[in-house]
Design a protein around this motif. Sequence first.
Motif, PDB file in Angstrom:
ATOM      1  N   PRO A 178       9.255 132.240  94.231  1.00  0.00           N
ATOM      2  CA  PRO A 178       9.583 131.387  93.061  1.00  0.00           C
ATOM      3  C   PRO A 178       9.428 132.183  91.599  1.00  0.00           C
ATOM      4  O   PRO A 178       9.932 131.479  90.520  1.00  0.00           O
ATOM      5  N   ALA A 179       8.681 133.203  91.541  1.00  0.00           N
ATOM      6  CA  ALA A 179       8.506 134.012  90.316  1.00  0.00           C
ATOM      7  C   ALA A 179       9.942 134.528  89.943  1.00  0.00           C
ATOM      8  O   ALA A 179      10.131 134.825  88.538  1.00  0.00           O
ATOM      9  N   LEU A 180      10.906 134.810  90.552  1.00  0.00           N
ATOM     10  CA  LEU A 180      12.323 134.898  90.317  1.00  0.00           C
ATOM     11  C   LEU A 180      12.993 133.900  89.417  1.00  0.00           C
ATOM     12  O   LEU A 180      13.798 134.442  88.496  1.00  0.00           O
ATOM     13  N   GLU A 181      12.571 132.732  89.334  1.00  0.00           N
ATOM     14  CA  GLU A 181      13.009 131.712  88.217  1.00  0.00           C
ATOM     15  C   GLU A 181      12.666 132.129  86.887  1.00  0.00           C
ATOM     16  O   GLU A 181      13.246 131.572  86.067  1.00  0.00           O
ATOM     17  N   LYS A 182      11.546 132.973  86.651  1.00  0.00           N
ATOM     18  CA  LYS A 182      11.374 133.363  85.340  1.00  0.00           C
ATOM     19  C   LYS A 182      12.651 134.336  84.721  1.00  0.00           C
ATOM     20  O   LYS A 182      12.526 134.440  83.444  1.00  0.00           O
ATOM     21  N   LEU A 183      13.433 134.821  85.619  1.00  0.00           N
ATOM     22  CA  LEU A 183      14.518 135.580  85.078  1.00  0.00           C
ATOM     23  C   LEU A 183      15.620 134.690  84.362  1.00  0.00           C
ATOM     24  O   LEU A 183      16.677 135.101  83.717  1.00  0.00           O
ATOM     25  N   ARG A 184      15.414 133.302  84.743  1.00  0.00           N
ATOM     26  CA  ARG A 184      16.639 132.412  84.151  1.00  0.00           C
ATOM     27  C   ARG A 184      16.514 132.194  82.615  1.00  0.00           C
ATOM     28  O   ARG A 184      15.501 132.453  81.860  1.00  0.00           O
ATOM     29  N   GLU A 185      17.549 132.512  81.931  1.00  0.00           N
ATOM     30  CA  GLU A 185      17.839 132.244  80.458  1.00  0.00           C
ATOM     31  C   GLU A 185      18.069 130.755  80.151  1.00  0.00           C
ATOM     32  O   GLU A 185      18.888 130.083  80.601  1.00  0.00           O
ATOM     33  N   LEU A 186      17.501 130.808  78.826  1.00  0.00           N
ATOM     34  CA  LEU A 186      17.587 129.475  78.339  1.00  0.00           C
ATOM     35  C   LEU A 186      18.948 128.879  77.575  1.00  0.00           C
ATOM     36  O   LEU A 186      19.517 130.063  77.072  1.00  0.00           O
ATOM     37  N   MET A 187      19.683 128.116  78.002  1.00  0.00           N
ATOM     38  CA  MET A 187      20.978 127.742  77.434  1.00  0.00           C
ATOM     39  C   MET A 187      20.909 126.965  76.555  1.00  0.00           C
ATOM     40  O   MET A 187      20.232 126.000  76.343  1.00  0.00           O
TER      41      MET A 187
END
Length: 510
Positions: free
Chosen positions: A501-510
């Motif tokens: 789940p830590a991979l979700e930290k790679l998400r960019e804010l839109m």
Amino acid sequence: MEAVFFGFLARELAEFLPGARVEKVFLPVPNVVTLALYLPAGRVVPGCEGRKTVFLHARYGTGRYFLFLSGQKTAQPERAPAAAMRLRKHLRGRRVTRVAADWPHRRLVLSFTGNGPALALDPRSFPALVDAARPELPALTDVSWPSLAAVPAQPDIWQAHPQLSPALRRRLAALPPDQARDRYDRLTAGECDGFFLERKSGEPNALWTVAWPGPPPPSCTVATFPTALEAAAAFGLPLAFGEVSGRAEAPQTAARAASRRRQDRAMLRLAADEARMQAFLARKAEADAIAANLHALDKTAKIAELSLPTADGGQQTLSLDPALTVLANMQKLYHLAAKGERGLAAIAARRRDLQGAKKDLQSRERAPDRVAASPGPSGSLKGVAAHVYRTSDGFLALRGKNAKANDQLLRLASPFDLWFHAADGPGAHVILRRDHPGREVPRQSLAEAAGLAALASYAAGAGTADVWMARVGDVRRVKGAGPGQVTVSRILETLRAAVDPALEKLRELM
């Protein structure tokens, strides 16, 4: 592309192109032409294995010249320009019968079946339809070469001997005499050590047929290829796809560059104005000195210099305007000082505005691409319901939020983008975007993209999951099935991905 390398490339093209049928001619952008060629049955082109249709890409005009065969075509305009339609009219459906090369000038001539014209590809000009009846063009060993001693001594030797490019001349001139003689003899004899692609700071720089002694130049790496076709493709792919895909952003890039130049010029003018205003303000001390001694001076005198006592008992000499009286000079100096004070206040406000605009421009340039503002070679992704991620290596990854978005991502992605999906079960599609087909993706980014696919799949509750990776061009939507249903003709690799789940930290804010 060096002329000597071009000669070897032309020989390989002469082996693999005859019999290929012209399907279409494309002009994706100014300075680039693409021929779609359908290969004869059983023909396999190095670097294009498994492809029935290959694409011959060539650049002309200014810029680094490339000519190569690829299994991928670049993005095309919605409507073919008139020049492309004219070439199609004369070439479509005809088969290549012969390839000839004026290799010192990097000129290639393709002859075709039928009574129509041949096609001349020249780096200096637009592709030309020429008379198919022509004299033989020179072979590798039919061209005159000057003496080795003349090469370093004549910087413009390429004008008389175009195969001796400035880059080649510099390389030969930098070698010890015995090594220079050995390489030069191999070049003039038409011998080949291999096909070497030199990259500078990761970008294609040069193609060579001789192995240069010693380490490569600073910030350069060298890769070796078994054929000239494969080396030319590795050289040309990033240039061609960058030329085409970069056109969509070219106006914005040019506008940002122009804005930076305007801001830099404005800051320079501001600094000059500030120095002038400070000089005006500094003259207030002179006006005060005149005012303090005005009672003892002839106010109506018009003089060029005025000597006055200082507070410490010394003397100071002031330069005056001899066209004005002493009183008028004092008034003028006070006026200039007031002007300088006002000017400095205005300059400070203007500098704050310019610095704010510069920071805004820099932040926009550094800002990562957004889906709505990241036009891909196959179309805009604006409006697609997808999460956007940036891998540790800076690659853009897109994951569909629903079946419709999965279908849209697949339809709008480039054929050379990478597709990830959990193996043997339902899940979201993840697209990892690449600038061109030859761009390598580090293992870390592949693992992260696979993990993002696993997180949005039936295996989300597991510790690890198998994830398929394929080229988008090998993934096909199932006709008549619901959105997101696909078949894969070729899986590049099945990755064992951590469901983290830590991979979700790679998400960019839109």
